[in-house]
Design an enzyme around this catalytic site. Structure first.
Site, mmCIF file in Angstrom:
data_model
loop_
_atom_site.group_PDB
_atom_site.id
_atom_site.type_symbol
_atom_site.label_atom_id
_atom_site.label_comp_id
_atom_site.label_asym_id
_atom_site.label_seq_id
_atom_site.Cartn_x
_atom_site.Cartn_y
_atom_site.Cartn_z
ATOM 1 N N LYS A 46 45.800 46.370 40.353
ATOM 2 C CA LYS A 46 45.669 46.373 41.773
ATOM 3 C C LYS A 46 46.655 47.171 42.357
ATOM 4 O O LYS A 46 47.683 47.802 41.706
ATOM 5 C CB LYS A 46 45.885 45.029 42.247
ATOM 6 C CG LYS A 46 45.277 44.758 43.735
ATOM 7 C CD LYS A 46 44.003 44.111 43.593
ATOM 8 C CE LYS A 46 43.484 43.794 44.859
ATOM 9 N NZ LYS A 46 42.534 42.686 44.702
HETATM 10 N N1 GLU Z 1 38.979 44.129 45.371
HETATM 11 C C1 GLU Z 1 37.854 43.628 44.554
HETATM 12 C C2 GLU Z 1 38.658 42.184 44.045
HETATM 13 O O1 GLU Z 1 39.554 41.645 44.664
HETATM 14 C C3 GLU Z 1 37.086 44.079 43.562
HETATM 15 C C4 GLU Z 1 37.808 44.571 42.679
HETATM 16 C C5 GLU Z 1 36.918 45.703 41.659
HETATM 17 O O2 GLU Z 1 35.935 45.851 41.880
HETATM 18 O O3 GLU Z 1 37.494 46.304 40.920
HETATM 19 O O4 GLU Z 1 38.021 41.586 43.136
#
Ligand code: GLU
Length: 440
Positions: free
Chosen positions: A130
Site C-alpha cells: 500500500k
Molecule cells: N485500493 C483497493 C483495495 O483496498 C484496490 C487495490 C488494488 O486493486 O490493487 O483493495
C-alpha cells in the site's frame, strides 16, 4: 516485554518473545495495532505454520519519501509519501495509493498487511502493499496534483514495477492519477509499462469493469452472506457510509436488487429517507457537487444518528475505525458489510458478534477491486482484452468461491468470518513462506 513507550502506546503481544522494532510497537488503538490484534486471534489456528507467524507482524519493506513540488503560487511544498510492501511470499506487492491528510506510516503498514490477507483470501497471486501521501488533495490545483503524483511515483520507482509491486487507486485517487503514475514510471524506464499500475483508463490498458469492481464485489458477497442468515436483499433496508467508488456502486446495485437505501453518510453530512433514496439521482448529485449534502429529496439527520438508523444491512465504505465500542451497541443492522478497509475495531467486532450481527470483513467484502486489478494486469501482460461480461462473470465466480470457503471455515471452527478469512489467507501466505524457505 519492557517498553520505553508512552502510556498510550501499549506494546502489542509477541508470542515468540523477539523484541519488535520500535516502529512496529504501534499504538494498540491505531490501525496497525488493530491488525496485530487480528493476527493474534488467528495464530492458535495456524498449526505448525505458527512457527512463521512473526512474518505477518513485520512488513517486508517500508519506504518513506519526501515529495517536493512547486505550488502554483511559486512556493515549494513538501509532502510525506510512503510505499509499504508487507509481504511478497505469494507474488509481487499489490495495493492502492491513498491521498489523505491523515495518512501515516502506521496506517499504510496496516493497509498493506490487509492487502496481503485480502489477496490471499481470494487467492490472487500477489503479496500485499500500500502507498499514500499525507495531503488533502482538495487543496491542490490539477497541475499541483499531477506534479505531486509524478514526483511520488518517481521516488517510489525504485521499488515498484509490473513484477515487483503494482499500485492502484484507493481513497482520493482515480484513473487519471493512475495514468500519470503509469506515464512517469514508463518515462523513467524508457518503455511504456502498462502493467505497473491497475485501475488505469481503459484507453491505456485499463480493464472494463474495474471502476465498479469493488462495489460489485461488496454486493456479490453481501447477497451471499444475507442468504446464509435468511435475509431477503429485495426487502432489505440499507445504510451506507461513504458514497465514493465503493459505497456509491454498492448502493446502486443493492437498490437495483430491490433494497431500500434509507441513509447515506459522507464527509458532508448524513441524509435519510424512510421510503428509500433515489440512488441514481443521488449519484448524479454527488458527481456534481462532491458530497451527498444538499440532496433535495431527503432529510438531513445528525451524523451520530447514522449508527442508529433502522436498517438490515450497514455498509461502512469510508475510512478505518468507524464502528467502535461506542456505537456498536446501537447498530440496528443484522449484517455489516465492510466496503472500507479496517472500519471496525476489535472491541466493536466482539460487541457485534455478541449481538448476533454478522460482520462480513473487509478482507473478503472489498476484494472485488483487487480481483479485477488482477484481471487488468493479466490482460496487460497478454495485450489481449476481455469483454465486460467475461470480467464480471469471473469476478462473481472468484468472490462466491472465496466466500463459500471462508463461510465453511467459520462454521467448522466456530469463529467470526474475519478470523475465518485470516485463517484461510494466513495459511496460504505462511505455506508459501515455508515452501520458499529463508534466504540465505
Ligand atoms: N485500493 C483497493 C483495495 O483496498 C484496490 C487495490 C488494488 O486493486 O490493487 O483493495
Amino acid at each position: 516485554m519492557t517498553s520505553s513507550h508512552s502510556t498510550n502506546a501499549t506494546p502489542v503481544s509477541n508470542p515468540y518473545g523477539h523484541p519488535l522494532p520500535s516502529y512496529l510497537q504501534a499504538d494498540r488503538l491505531g490501525p496497525w495495532g488493530i491488525y496485530l490484534q487480528q493476527v493474534d486471534r488467528v495464530i492458535p489456528y495456524l498449526g505448525h505454520l505458527a512457527r512463521w507467524a512473526e512474518t505477518l507482524k513485520r512488513p517486508k519493506r517500508a519506504l518513506i519519501v519526501d515529495v517536493p513540488i512547486e505550488l502554483d503560487n511559486g512556493t515549494i511544498a513538501h509532502f510525506e509519501g510512503y510505499r509499504v510492501q508487507h509481504n511478497t511470499s505469494r507474488g509481487p506487492g499489490k495495493g492502492g495509493v491513498r491521498f489523505h491528510q491523515d495518512v501515516t506510516l502506521s496506517e499504510v503498514m496496516a493497509l498493506s498487511a490487509w492487502m496481503s490477507v485480502k489477496n490471499a483470501a481470494v487467492n490472487v497471486p500477489y503479496g500485499g502493499a500500500k502507498g499514500g501521501i499525507r495531503v488533502d488533495p482538495k487543496t491542490l490545483s490539477r497541475g499541483e496534483l499531477e506534479r505531486m503524483t509524478r514526483r511520488y511515483t518517481s521516488e517510489i520507482g525504485i521499488i515498484i514495477g509490473p513484477t515487483k509491486d503494482i499500485p492502484a487507486p484507493d481513497v482520493n485517487t482515480n484513473e487519471q492519477i493512475m495514468a500519470w503514475m503509469m506515464d512517469t514510471y514508463s518515462m523513467n524506464e524508457g518503455a511504456t509499462a502498462t502493467g505497473v499500475v491497475t485501475g488505469k483508463p481503459v484507453e491505456l490498458g485499463g480493464s472494463l469493469g474495474r471502476r465498479e469492481a469493488t462495489g460489485r464485489g461488496v454486493f456479490t458477497v453481501g447477497v451471499e452472506a444475507a442468504r446464509h442468515i435468511g435475509l431477503d436483499v429485495g426487502q432489505a433496508r440499507v445504510a451506507v457510509q461513504g458514497f465514493g467508488n465503493v459505497g456509491g456502486i454498492a448502493a446502486k446495485l443493492f437498490a437495483q436488487a430491490g433494497a431500500r437505501v434509507v441513509s447515506v453518510q459522507d464527509h458532508g453530512g448524513t441524509i435519510y429517507r424512510d421510503a428509500g433514496l433515489d440512488v441514481p439521482a443521488l449519484l448524479a448529485h454527488v458527481a456534481e457537487v462532491g458530497t451527498v449534502a444538499g440532496f433535495a429529496h431527503a432529510e438531513v439527520i445528525a451524523n451520530e444518528l447514522f449508527w442508529e438508523v433502522e436498517c438490515d444491512i450497514l455498509i461502512p465504505a469510508a475510512l478505518e475505525q468507524q464502528i467502535t465500542a461506542a456505537n456498536a451497541p446501537r447498530i440496528k443492522a443484522r449484517l455489516v458489510i465492510e466496503g472500507a478497509n479496517g472500519p471496525t475495531t476489535p472491541e466493536a467486532d466482539d460487541i457485534l458478534q455478541e449481538r448476533n450481527i454478522l460482520v462480513l470483513p473487509d478482507v473478503i467484502a472489498n476484494a472485488g477491486g483487487v480481483t479485477v486489478s488482477y484481471f487488468e494486469w493479466v490482460q496487460d501482460f497478454s495485450s489481449f482484452f476481455w469483454t465486460e461480461d467475461d470480467i464480471n462473470a469471473r469476478l462473481v465466480h472468484i468472490m462466491k468461491e472465496a466466500f463459500a470457503g471462508v463461510w465453511s471455515v467459520s462454521q467448522d471452527k466456530k469463529v467470526s468470518l474475519r478470523t475465518a478469512t485470516f485463517i484461510v489467507a494466513c495459511t496460504r501466505i505462511l505455506r508459501a513462506r515455508e515452501l520458499r524457505g529463508l534466504y540465505p
